[in-house]
Design a protein around this motif. Structure first.
Motif, PDB file in Angstrom:
ATOM      1  N   MET A 126     -21.489 -25.776 -18.693  1.00  0.00           N
ATOM      2  CA  MET A 126     -20.369 -26.718 -18.740  1.00  0.00           C
ATOM      3  C   MET A 126     -20.359 -27.475 -20.069  1.00  0.00           C
ATOM      4  N   GLU A 127     -19.159 -27.763 -20.530  1.00  0.00           N
ATOM      5  CA  GLU A 127     -18.995 -28.503 -21.784  1.00  0.00           C
ATOM      6  C   GLU A 127     -17.642 -29.187 -21.783  1.00  0.00           C
ATOM      7  N   PRO A 128     -17.497 -30.267 -22.554  1.00  0.00           N
ATOM      8  CA  PRO A 128     -16.217 -30.976 -22.610  1.00  0.00           C
ATOM      9  C   PRO A 128     -15.080 -30.048 -23.027  1.00  0.00           C
ATOM     10  N   GLY A 129     -13.941 -30.224 -22.365  1.00  0.00           N
ATOM     11  CA  GLY A 129     -12.768 -29.398 -22.653  1.00  0.00           C
ATOM     12  C   GLY A 129     -12.630 -28.220 -21.719  1.00  0.00           C
ATOM     13  N   MET A 130     -13.701 -27.801 -21.067  1.00  0.00           N
ATOM     14  CA  MET A 130     -13.654 -26.715 -20.090  1.00  0.00           C
ATOM     15  C   MET A 130     -13.014 -27.230 -18.806  1.00  0.00           C
ATOM     16  N   THR A 131     -12.207 -26.421 -18.144  1.00  0.00           N
ATOM     17  CA  THR A 131     -11.660 -26.830 -16.855  1.00  0.00           C
ATOM     18  C   THR A 131     -12.675 -26.536 -15.749  1.00  0.00           C
ATOM     19  N   THR A 132     -12.519 -27.233 -14.638  1.00  0.00           N
ATOM     20  CA  THR A 132     -13.438 -26.978 -13.528  1.00  0.00           C
ATOM     21  C   THR A 132     -13.228 -25.570 -12.968  1.00  0.00           C
ATOM     22  N   LYS A 133     -12.023 -25.019 -13.107  1.00  0.00           N
ATOM     23  CA  LYS A 133     -11.796 -23.635 -12.668  1.00  0.00           C
ATOM     24  C   LYS A 133     -12.540 -22.644 -13.567  1.00  0.00           C
ATOM     25  N   GLU A 134     -12.539 -22.898 -14.855  1.00  0.00           N
ATOM     26  CA  GLU A 134     -13.284 -22.033 -15.769  1.00  0.00           C
ATOM     27  C   GLU A 134     -14.776 -22.063 -15.440  1.00  0.00           C
ATOM     28  N   HIS A 164     -15.192 -40.003  -9.169  1.00  0.00           N
ATOM     29  CA  HIS A 164     -15.074 -40.611  -7.842  1.00  0.00           C
ATOM     30  C   HIS A 164     -14.959 -39.559  -6.738  1.00  0.00           C
ATOM     31  N   GLU A 165     -14.777 -38.285  -7.112  1.00  0.00           N
ATOM     32  CA  GLU A 165     -14.825 -37.210  -6.120  1.00  0.00           C
ATOM     33  C   GLU A 165     -16.295 -37.014  -5.744  1.00  0.00           C
ATOM     34  N   VAL A 166     -16.585 -37.054  -4.455  1.00  0.00           N
ATOM     35  CA  VAL A 166     -17.969 -37.023  -4.003  1.00  0.00           C
ATOM     36  C   VAL A 166     -18.408 -35.625  -3.598  1.00  0.00           C
ATOM     37  N   ALA A 167     -17.524 -34.891  -2.943  1.00  0.00           N
ATOM     38  CA  ALA A 167     -17.907 -33.569  -2.427  1.00  0.00           C
ATOM     39  C   ALA A 167     -16.667 -32.721  -2.183  1.00  0.00           C
ATOM     40  N   HIS A 168     -16.905 -31.415  -2.135  1.00  0.00           N
ATOM     41  CA  HIS A 168     -15.883 -30.420  -1.769  1.00  0.00           C
ATOM     42  C   HIS A 168     -14.696 -30.409  -2.724  1.00  0.00           C
ATOM     43  N   GLY A 169     -14.945 -30.804  -3.989  1.00  0.00           N
ATOM     44  CA  GLY A 169     -13.883 -30.778  -4.986  1.00  0.00           C
ATOM     45  C   GLY A 169     -13.398 -29.358  -5.248  1.00  0.00           C
ATOM     46  N   VAL A 170     -12.077 -29.188  -5.311  1.00  0.00           N
ATOM     47  CA  VAL A 170     -11.473 -27.872  -5.521  1.00  0.00           C
ATOM     48  C   VAL A 170     -11.384 -27.580  -7.015  1.00  0.00           C
ATOM     49  N   GLY A 213     -19.033 -37.820 -20.771  1.00  0.00           N
ATOM     50  CA  GLY A 213     -19.365 -38.957 -19.924  1.00  0.00           C
ATOM     51  C   GLY A 213     -19.055 -38.762 -18.458  1.00  0.00           C
ATOM     52  N   ASP A 214     -18.421 -37.646 -18.094  1.00  0.00           N
ATOM     53  CA  ASP A 214     -18.117 -37.396 -16.681  1.00  0.00           C
ATOM     54  C   ASP A 214     -19.389 -37.234 -15.866  1.00  0.00           C
ATOM     55  N   GLY A 250     -26.370 -11.020   4.880  1.00  0.00           N
ATOM     56  CA  GLY A 250     -26.349 -11.738   6.150  1.00  0.00           C
ATOM     57  C   GLY A 250     -27.075 -13.059   6.157  1.00  0.00           C
ATOM     58  N   TYR A 251     -27.642 -13.476   5.021  1.00  0.00           N
ATOM     59  CA  TYR A 251     -28.365 -14.743   4.935  1.00  0.00           C
ATOM     60  C   TYR A 251     -27.638 -15.685   3.973  1.00  0.00           C
ATOM     61  N   TYR A 252     -27.673 -16.985   4.313  1.00  0.00           N
ATOM     62  CA  TYR A 252     -27.012 -18.005   3.508  1.00  0.00           C
ATOM     63  C   TYR A 252     -28.027 -19.011   2.969  1.00  0.00           C
ATOM     64  N   ALA A 253     -27.739 -19.540   1.784  1.00  0.00           N
ATOM     65  CA  ALA A 253     -28.479 -20.672   1.229  1.00  0.00           C
ATOM     66  C   ALA A 253     -27.484 -21.585   0.519  1.00  0.00           C
ATOM     67  N   ASP A 254     -27.880 -22.840   0.378  1.00  0.00           N
ATOM     68  CA  ASP A 254     -26.965 -23.877  -0.092  1.00  0.00           C
ATOM     69  C   ASP A 254     -27.755 -24.838  -0.979  1.00  0.00           C
ATOM     70  N   ASN A 255     -27.229 -25.115  -2.160  1.00  0.00           N
ATOM     71  CA  ASN A 255     -27.840 -26.139  -3.007  1.00  0.00           C
ATOM     72  C   ASN A 255     -26.795 -26.785  -3.892  1.00  0.00           C
ATOM     73  N   GLY A 256     -27.146 -27.962  -4.408  1.00  0.00           N
ATOM     74  CA  GLY A 256     -26.198 -28.670  -5.244  1.00  0.00           C
ATOM     75  C   GLY A 256     -26.917 -29.649  -6.154  1.00  0.00           C
ATOM     76  N   GLY A 257     -26.168 -30.175  -7.103  1.00  0.00           N
ATOM     77  CA  GLY A 257     -26.744 -31.149  -8.012  1.00  0.00           C
ATOM     78  C   GLY A 257     -25.666 -31.897  -8.766  1.00  0.00           C
ATOM     79  N   SER A 258     -25.996 -33.103  -9.185  1.00  0.00           N
ATOM     80  CA  SER A 258     -25.101 -33.920  -9.999  1.00  0.00           C
ATOM     81  C   SER A 258     -25.613 -33.959 -11.433  1.00  0.00           C
ATOM     82  N   PHE A 259     -24.687 -33.962 -12.365  1.00  0.00           N
ATOM     83  CA  PHE A 259     -25.029 -33.884 -13.780  1.00  0.00           C
ATOM     84  C   PHE A 259     -24.113 -34.813 -14.568  1.00  0.00           C
ATOM     85  N   ILE A 260     -24.602 -35.275 -15.699  1.00  0.00           N
ATOM     86  CA  ILE A 260     -23.802 -36.094 -16.602  1.00  0.00           C
ATOM     87  C   ILE A 260     -23.424 -35.241 -17.807  1.00  0.00           C
ATOM     88  N   VAL A 261     -22.147 -35.267 -18.165  1.00  0.00           N
ATOM     89  CA  VAL A 261     -21.701 -34.567 -19.362  1.00  0.00           C
ATOM     90  C   VAL A 261     -21.985 -35.478 -20.555  1.00  0.00           C
TER      91      VAL A 261
END
Length: 251
Positions: A30-38, A72-78, A87-88, A100-111
């Motif tokens: 991730m880098e500034p100027g990139m969209t969240t879709k990219e 301010h979006e906390v979770a499940h952002g599209v 600074g985001d 057939g197996y699932y795993a889930d992880n997440g993290g918060s980061f500062i740009v």
């Protein structure tokens, strides 16, 4: 899910490694100027390359491979055409299925460049996750997970989001034990069982206690005056400890 065979454990370890490495790949990309879709498309290609399928897309028909939440979006952002800015505070949640197996992880980061107060929030949220993991073992009351999260948050002047929590995982994205509170729920009498597959994901905030759903019916937000961070691991409950499934390969 209760792990009953070595094949179960190996399947969980394999998808755990994929989602962990995908999360780190996205964070490094991730880098500034990139969209969240990219950014999301990069994660989707990573999962596809490793033979995995997006968990939220597969189970809930989510409009993206991964959940990406800004400020301010906390979770499940599209994922969308919103651009990532310097600074985001960005949260990336990666969950997927493989064989057939699932795993889930997440993290918060500062740009970069980030603010010291945001870094402190991230540090405390990691501490809350570590504290909760430290009590995981067979026969531990499930509400001790929330007790540890809430304790660390309060000691550092933060709140926890009360209507988001941890959960069981393994053969589906969300399964028993269902909602595991991030606070000490005295009414929760459940206990962890040996072989349980669960996530732990504290949501620690600068003052918010609840999230609301945006009109897109996915994105969960707190007030714009608050910042919220999340870190998440999937794990197997052993007799005497937690076996973390979502540790990435060393860089």
């Amino acid at each position: 899910m209760i792990v009953k065979t070595e094949a179960d454990l190996e399947g969980l370890k394999k998808i755990g490694k994929v989602v962990a490495n995908c999360l780190q790949h996205m964070a490094r990309s991730m880098e500034p100027g990139m969209t969240t879709k990219e950014l999301d498309d990069l994660g989707g290609k990573f999962l596809e390359f490793h033979g995995a399928r997006s968990g939220p897309m597969l189970v809930y028909n989510f409009p993206g491979y991964n959940c990406i939440s800004l400020n301010h979006e906390v979770a499940h952002g599209v994922p969308s055409h919103k651009k990532i800015q310097k600074g985001d505070l960005i949260n990336i949640d990666v969950s997927a299925e493989l064989n057939g197996y699932y795993a889930d992880n997440g993290g918060s980061f500062i740009v970069p460049p980030g603010k010291a107060e945001d870094q402190r929030l991230l540090d405390v949220t990691r501490q809350a996750l570590d504290a909760a993991i430290s009590v995981v073992k067979a026969n531990t009351p499930i509400n001790m997970i929330g007790y540890q999260i809430e304790k660390v948050a309060k000691e550092n002047g933060y709140t926890v989001i009360e209507n988001l929590g941890s959960h069981g995982v393994g053969r589906s994205l969300h399964e028993e034990p269902k909602f595991i509170a991030g606070f000490h729920d005295k009414n929760d009498k459940r206990k962890l069982k040996e072989g349980h597959v669960i996530t732990i994901e504290p949501f620690v905030s600068t003052g918010a206690r609840f999230v609301d759903e945006e009109p897109d019916h996915w994105t969960l937000v707190a007030g714009r005056e608050h910042r919220t961070a999340q870190f998440e691991h999937s794990m197997v409950v052993l007799k005497d400890r937690a076996l973390i499934l979502t540790l990435p390969d060393p860089v």
